[in-house]
Write an enzyme that holds these catalytic residues in place. Structure first.
Site, PDB file in Angstrom:
ATOM      1  N   ASP A 113      31.423  48.463  36.487  1.00 24.02           N
ATOM      2  CA  ASP A 113      32.764  49.018  36.343  1.00 24.02           C
ATOM      3  C   ASP A 113      33.180  48.977  34.868  1.00 24.02           C
ATOM      4  OD1 ASP A 113      35.277  49.876  38.066  1.00 24.02           O
ATOM      5  OD2 ASP A 113      36.030  48.299  36.741  1.00 24.02           O
ATOM      6  N   HIS A 279      31.627  49.929  46.036  1.00 23.15           N
ATOM      7  CA  HIS A 279      31.712  49.866  44.577  1.00 23.15           C
ATOM      8  C   HIS A 279      31.088  48.613  43.970  1.00 23.15           C
ATOM      9  CE1 HIS A 279      33.387  50.531  40.606  1.00 23.15           C
ATOM     10  NE2 HIS A 279      34.150  49.465  40.665  1.00 23.15           N
TER      11      HIS A 279
END
Length: 297
Positions: A113, A279
């Site tokens: 991320d 994610h």
């Protein structure tokens, strides 16, 4: 470098330090022996996001897991003009400084991320430092903004919410930080029960700090501004280190982008794999993630 309190129940065998890099304090966990491996977390996490894989990696590497500036227990400086103090260039320089303080001039990097975006910049600004690079569940920042459409804006609304001028997002999130944090994570993690309650408690503790929430907004504001300037200046450059892109097969990045091809526009040696999760594969599918990165690293 000062010894700090850590989380030995979550990262057994690790030691914690506060390392000063140009007057910025970076909370750092270090464990294992062998070649150095730097782990960089994303938003809204901190270094404990790696707790399922870091102790295993530490059997083969000297693992260094930091809190990015502005996050966790690291320093949270003022954003400065054009949010430059949260540019990925500034955040990457912190990490190079941490590794040098630990005696490492060249190392492998895994970034998830926001940490993947810091790692991208690190590989461009300090190519001599990066031996190999793994980026997790991201396409390049400039690519994602340039290709924004309704579907991306709907799925990743915070990319446009957090960049709004101070203090709008800070005040709105501050009304109920736990609600925002927990809904944010729940929307991205696709395998229920993946986030350890002890780790979630630390995410909440850190996000309860208004300074961290402001720093997170500054991080995103920089990404929509000064980081794009830096990326445009380096548009003709490519990451030299071998790059492995991983993404969650159930997530947004894999659904909206050909992840490997986006990175081939930015790097000379790219391979990639999807993982059956959302994610955060380091929390959702740690065994599969370790299997894939073992050969690459």
């Amino acid at each position: 470098m000062k010894t700090a309190v850590g989380f030995p129940e979550l990262l057994p065998g690790f030691r914690w330090y506060d390392i000063e890099v140009d007057d910025i304090r970076i909370r750092t966990a270090v464990g294992g022996t062998g070649s150095p491996l730097l782990l960089l977390h994303g938003h809204p996490q901190m270094h404990l996001t790696w707790h399922k894989i870091a102790p295993i990696l530490a059997k083969h590497f000297t693992v260094v897991a930091t809190d990015l500036r502005g996050y966790g227990d690291s320093a949270k400086p003022d954003g400065g003009s054009e949010h430059i103090n949260y540019s990925k260039r500034a955040m990457a320089a912190d990490q190079v400084g941490v590794m040098k303080a630990l005696g490492f001039d060249r190392f492998r990097v895994i970034g998830h991320d926001r940490g993947g975006r810091v790692a991208h910049r690190l590989a461009l600004d300090a190519p001599q430092s990066v031996e190999k690079l793994v980026v997790i569940d991201i396409a390049p920042t400039a690519t994602m903004y340039a290709r924004t459409d309704m579907e991306f804006a709907r799925r990743y609304f915070w990319w446009f919410f957090l960049i709004q001028p101070y203090p709008l997002p800070e005040k709105l999130i501050g009304a109920d930080p736990d609600f925002f944090l927990e809904n944010h994570i729940a929307g991205q993690v696709k395998i229920q029960g993946s986030v350890d309650p002890r780790v979630m408690a630390e995410y909440r503790r850190c996000y309860a700090d208004p300074a961290m929430r402001h720093a997170a907004c500054e991080d995103y504001r920089a990404a929509a501004g000064i980081d794009l300037v830096h990326d445009a200046e380096d548009d003709d450059r490519r990451i030299e280190a071998p790059l492995l892109a991983l993404w969650g097969a159930r997530g947004t990045v894999g659904a909206l982008y050909d992840v490997v091809e986006t990175w081939r526009e930015k790097a000379t040696n790219v391979q990639g794999n999807a993982i059956d999760c959302g994610h955060s594969p380091q929390e959702e599918a740690p065994e599969e993630m370790l299997r894939i990165i073992a050969a690459f690293l």
